[in-house]
Write an enzyme that holds these catalytic residues in place. Sequence first.
Site, PDB file in Angstrom:
ATOM      1  N   ASP A 150      -1.318  -3.637  -2.686  1.00 29.36           N
ATOM      2  CA  ASP A 150       0.069  -3.368  -3.061  1.00 29.36           C
ATOM      3  C   ASP A 150       0.947  -4.604  -2.921  1.00 29.36           C
ATOM      4  O   ASP A 150       2.108  -4.570  -3.313  1.00 29.36           O
ATOM      5  CB  ASP A 150       0.632  -2.216  -2.218  1.00 29.36           C
ATOM      6  N   ASP A 453       0.427  10.664   5.122  1.00 25.60           N
ATOM      7  CA  ASP A 453      -0.797  11.279   5.629  1.00 25.60           C
ATOM      8  C   ASP A 453      -0.507  12.640   6.264  1.00 25.60           C
ATOM      9  O   ASP A 453      -1.114  13.651   5.900  1.00 25.60           O
ATOM     10  CB  ASP A 453      -1.495  10.344   6.623  1.00 25.60           C
TER      11      ASP A 453
END
Length: 740
Positions: A150, A453
């Site tokens: 990223d 998450d």
Amino acid sequence: MEDIRARAAAKTLPLNSQRISRRATVFNRFFAAIYGGAILALFYYHMASFLKPTSLGSFFVSVSLFISDLVLAFMWVTAQSFRMNPLHRREYPGNLKELLKKDSDFPALDVFICTADPYKEPPINVVNTALSVMAYDYPTCKISVYVSDDGGSAMTLFAFMEAAKFAAEWLPFCRENDVVDRNPAAFFVSNKDWNTRTDKIKDMYEKMKMKVEKILKEGKVGEEFLNGEEERMVLDKWTKSFTPQHHPTIIHVLSESSKNTDITGESLPNLIYVSRQKSKTSRHNFKAGALNTLLRVSATMTNAPIILTLDCDMYSNDPQTPARVLCYLLDAKLATHLGYVQFPQHFHGVSKNDIYGGELKRPYIINPPGMDGLLGPDYFGTGCFFVRRIFFGGPFSFQSPELSELSPNHVVGKPIKSPQILELAHRVAGCDYETNTQWGYKLGFKYGSVVEDFFSGYRFQSEGWRSVFCNPNRAAFYGDVPINLPDALNQIKRWAIGLLEVIFSNYSPITFGVRSMGLLMGFSYAHYAFWPLWSIPVAVYGFLPQLALINGAAIFPNVWDPWFLVYAFLFVGAYGQDLVEFVVVGGTFRKWWNDQRMWSVRALSCLLFGTMEFVLKSVGFSNFGFNVTSKVMDPEQSKRYEEELFEFGVFSPMFVPIVTVAIVNLAGGVIGIWRSCGGGGGGGGWEEMLPQILVVGFAVANCWPVYEAMALRNDGGKVPSKITFLSLFLALLLCYFAAF
């Protein structure tokens, strides 16, 4: 996998077993009943104190203690969900031989590794993580490793170009020598059996490492490091206008299992570098957005039914891990609802007594068996094997993607380097691709919180999926822990912000969670989601008893009052149970002490500041981003970490409450003891002041590393002088007002 499950059901050999901890369950329920009664008695005492005529100051003290105890009671009640039905599992990977007799029997595995900053997450460490899973004891033609960069770094891509070459030597070396530590760096540190072949492999690894570290130091990939026109053409995409925040999609296939082989002629796993398109005008949704990009890209190229997600520093420590996962995924009894298999997070390089409580044993090891006895553990963000189907709605409510090629049932019929495949892969990695789609909401990893998450696992289970906690004797994965206080606190601050986003969303665990998953499972998620509330009782008990001592006022029952026994039982019972649970999973008293101290430190710093930042952002005064925790090891910091010295070093506002509490407690303790001995002509006797002195003594003992860093050290990790002076000023101000 359905035919394999059918064969497994016909066999008599078990793939896994489970047992409930009956003794622990009975004890926990019995103790919870007694402790719950003590909590009710405490609130009766609070209610009675409100009915007594008091001054405004006393009323403020009573209300503050009541609110703090209310928060502590809520957190205790929600924590009981972990203790009601703890479940422990065991796998029998040896029995898989009866089911998986040839390579084609194994289900394919896609591995997602995410990295974002080459300077905080050194590329050589990411390479080691990738090599450790490429070398799994699993058919290499069935493994595909996708690296999401990223940060869009040419240096990271170059590192993986080198890794693909090294893999051709490393993978056969591991197979031929039954290597268990398949992270090269870990292997060369632990290996005691050296020979010519080992020396050759180590030399190759060191040369690769030197190249990668040199280009990182120079900040660019020089021409002298490039081999061939293909590498040059790929790296030419990094033009002057290319930035981490604004660049086109880059997808580069580094090795293809159908074409590339190692030195023995065995297929190499697929290795694909992915840097999704970034634009300053488009939302990228942090790590969840990167994972969803990998979901789509992998669907177009390999579309494996099993997906492993890994942090870039979380390398494989056991090549048999996929076999353990199959012991659950191929079990016909679990197949209908099983969405993922979660492994605990273990860490290497932890100081002897884990000075920063970085192992986080409670959320990663102690609590998961309790959730496994309900619907299964939450998703930790790494070390988790998913069934691809989980990203497309509930077990009985399939959500179709906008393209049939992204469906979990789609069969890829062309090579991953074919123009059609690469064209589609680039398309689904575009920054505007998700516009007007259900990605992040009904498809893929969930958006809405920076703790993607926790939020994703929570949403999956609310849709009807369940999970399994797999905790083998040999750790499946090892990761890095922060070695300085700022990194340790910044990580938890991000969690605090994300957890508050979940609480104040339409999916709050205390309402939506309880309705969709049941009371105990909803409470499990609520316990984590309400972590930021810890800042309230810790702040109150960190300041109020101490300032009352300075004033000469008693705020707890005296030691001869029966109500004192209620306070004592609640304190000793909570800490005693916590200590026992910590030791049972392999902890020590010193590690437990540091762990409980760090929860107080977090409450006063990152949890408090995370709450403040969330509030400011909610009213439009602040905006937060995703901060990558540094994985770089500074030699001086590493030395102090090994010596277990608190590493302050840099200036951070989060240090101010920590140091202020330390000073106020020291002052309160000295003045309180002085008053108890009759000094100053005011205040109660020792029997009235002793409860507060005990609280202060406990706090002072916890604050020792802070005192040490303030006054007894002269190294780079000591408390910055600005923090000391500011904290001292605030402490004196509080003590002055308390005295009068």
